[in-house]
Write an enzyme that holds these catalytic residues in place. Structure first.
Site, PDB file in Angstrom:
ATOM      1  CG  ASP A  34      -2.023   0.939   1.257  1.00 25.39           C
ATOM      2  OD1 ASP A  34      -2.288   1.561   0.210  1.00 25.39           O
ATOM      3  OD2 ASP A  34      -2.681   1.078   2.313  1.00 25.39           O
ATOM      4  CB  SER A 122      -4.253 -11.300   3.969  1.00 24.84           C
ATOM      5  OG  SER A 122      -5.441 -10.534   4.009  1.00 24.84           O
TER       6      SER A 122
HETATM    7  N1  AR6 Z   1       5.263  -5.297  -4.651  1.00 22.53           N
HETATM    8  C1  AR6 Z   1       4.751  -6.535  -4.453  1.00 22.53           C
HETATM    9  N2  AR6 Z   1       4.564  -7.073  -3.228  1.00 22.53           N
HETATM   10  C2  AR6 Z   1       4.886  -6.311  -2.166  1.00 22.53           C
HETATM   11  C3  AR6 Z   1       5.421  -4.998  -2.284  1.00 22.53           C
HETATM   12  C4  AR6 Z   1       5.598  -4.499  -3.604  1.00 22.53           C
HETATM   13  N3  AR6 Z   1       6.089  -3.267  -3.823  1.00 22.53           N
HETATM   14  N4  AR6 Z   1       5.627  -4.509  -1.026  1.00 22.53           N
HETATM   15  C5  AR6 Z   1       5.262  -5.479  -0.157  1.00 22.53           C
HETATM   16  N5  AR6 Z   1       4.828  -6.565  -0.833  1.00 22.53           N
HETATM   17  P1  AR6 Z   1       1.265  -6.132   3.019  1.00 22.53           P
HETATM   18  P2  AR6 Z   1      -1.346  -7.093   3.992  1.00 22.53           P
HETATM   19  C6  AR6 Z   1       4.332  -7.858  -0.330  1.00 22.53           C
HETATM   20  O1  AR6 Z   1       1.772  -6.014   4.406  1.00 22.53           O
HETATM   21  O2  AR6 Z   1      -0.712  -8.246   4.683  1.00 22.53           O
HETATM   22  C7  AR6 Z   1      -0.590  -2.027   4.865  1.00 22.53           C
HETATM   23  O3  AR6 Z   1      -0.065  -1.193   5.857  1.00 22.53           O
HETATM   24  C8  AR6 Z   1       4.643  -8.226   1.101  1.00 22.53           C
HETATM   25  O4  AR6 Z   1       5.966  -8.752   1.203  1.00 22.53           O
HETATM   26  O5  AR6 Z   1       1.584  -5.062   2.057  1.00 22.53           O
HETATM   27  O6  AR6 Z   1      -2.609  -7.320   3.195  1.00 22.53           O
HETATM   28  C9  AR6 Z   1      -2.038  -1.702   4.524  1.00 22.53           C
HETATM   29  O7  AR6 Z   1      -2.317  -0.327   4.630  1.00 22.53           O
HETATM   30  C10 AR6 Z   1       3.590  -9.301   1.350  1.00 22.53           C
HETATM   31  O8  AR6 Z   1       4.015 -10.562   0.831  1.00 22.53           O
HETATM   32  O9  AR6 Z   1      -0.347  -6.319   2.971  1.00 22.53           O
HETATM   33  C11 AR6 Z   1      -2.787  -2.501   5.549  1.00 22.53           C
HETATM   34  O10 AR6 Z   1      -2.872  -1.801   6.784  1.00 22.53           O
HETATM   35  C12 AR6 Z   1       2.385  -8.814   0.526  1.00 22.53           C
HETATM   36  O11 AR6 Z   1       2.917  -7.822  -0.353  1.00 22.53           O
HETATM   37  C13 AR6 Z   1      -1.935  -3.734   5.736  1.00 22.53           C
HETATM   38  O12 AR6 Z   1      -0.613  -3.357   5.379  1.00 22.53           O
HETATM   39  C14 AR6 Z   1       1.279  -8.209   1.354  1.00 22.53           C
HETATM   40  O13 AR6 Z   1       1.831  -7.506   2.449  1.00 22.53           O
HETATM   41  C15 AR6 Z   1      -2.356  -4.850   4.808  1.00 22.53           C
HETATM   42  O14 AR6 Z   1      -1.615  -6.003   5.110  1.00 22.53           O
END
Ligand code: AR6
Length: 173
Positions: A34, A122
Site C-alpha cells: 500500500d 493479507s
Molecule cells: N510489490 C509486491 N509485493 C509487495 C510490495 C511491492 N512493492 N511490497 C510489499 N509486498 P502487506 P497485507 C508484499 O503487508 O498483509 C498495509 O499497511 C509483502 O511482502 O503489504 O494485506 C495496509 O495499509 C507481502 O508478501 O499487505 C494494511 O494496513 C504482501 O505484499 C496492511 O498493510 C502483502 O503484504 C495490509 O496487510
C-alpha cells in the site's frame, strides 16, 4: 480461461491494465505494498481515495471488497484497492480472502481490464501464512468467472514466489 503467471518483483513497476493494492479499510494509505503504491503513484491516488471516502464509502472499504481508482503516474491504468482479512487462528477467514480476489476481478471486468497484477493479499502485515494465502489466491482466480485474460501474481521475495509456484503446480495435478 484466465492465464496465470507468477513473477518476483515490485508490483508498482508492472505495466498491466490494473494492479491490485492490499489496502486497509481507511483507504488512506499504510505500509507494505500500500505504501509502495502511494509513493510510486503519487498524490492523485490518495486524492481519489479521499473522494471515495467523502462520497460512496464514508465508513471505509470492508474486508473482502474492492474499488478502483486512477493509478496516478504508475505504468498501470488503474489501481484496484482491496482489503484483506487479518489472519486469525481462532476464526477461518478464508472466504473473505477469496472474496478479495473475486471482487477485484469483478471490478477489473467493470473497467474492461484484461491484464491484472495481484500481490499476496493479507500475507504481510495481516499475518496470513504464505502457503495458505497462495493456495486461496490461485484457486479463487482459477475458479472465477471473469473476462480478465492474464493474472500476474507479483511476489516480493523468493519465498512468496515459491509458495505461489507450488500452489499453481498443485492445481495442475
Ligand atoms: N510489490 C509486491 N509485493 C509487495 C510490495 C511491492 N512493492 N511490497 C510489499 N509486498 P502487506 P497485507 C508484499 O503487508 O498483509 C498495509 O499497511 C509483502 O511482502 O503489504 O494485506 C495496509 O495499509 C507481502 O508478501 O499487505 C494494511 O494496513 C504482501 O505484499 C496492511 O498493510 C502483502 O503484504 C495490509 O496487510
Amino acid at each position: 480461461m484466465t492465464h496465470l503467471q507468477t513473477r518476483r518483483g515490485d508490483i508498482t513497476t508492472v505495466a498491466v491494465d490494473a494492479i491490485v493494492n492490499a489496502a486497509n479499510s481507511s483507504l488512506l494509505g499504510g505500509g507494505g505494498v500500500d505504501g509502495a503504491i502511494h509513493r510510486a503513484g503519487g498524490p492523485e491516488i490518495l486524492a481519489a481515495c479521499r473522494e471515495l471516502r467523502a462520497t460512496t464509502l464514508p465508513d471505509g472499504l470492508p474486508a473482502g471488497r474492492a474499488v478502483a481508482t486512477t493509478a496516478g503516474r504508475l505504468p498501470a491504468r488503474w489501481v484496484i484497492h482491496t482489503v484483506g482479512p487479518v489472519y486469525s487462528r481462532a476464526e477461518n477467514r478464508s472466504a473473505t480472502l477469496a472474496s478479495c480476489y473475486r471482487e477485484s476481478l469483478r471490478v477489473a471486468d467493470d473497467l474492461g481490464a484484461r491484464t491484472v497484477a495481484f500481490p499476496a493479499v493479507s500475507a504481510g502485515v495481516y499475518g496470513w501464512p504464505m502457503d495458505d494465502a497462495a493456495r486461496i489466491a490461485v484457486r479463487t482466480v482459477v475458479d472465477a468467472a471473469t473476462d480478465v485474460e492474464t493474472v500476474v501474481f507479483v511476489l516480493f521475495g523468493d519465498g512468496a514466489k515459491a509458495a505461489f509456484d507450488q500452489a499453481l503446480s498443485e492445481l495442475a495435478r
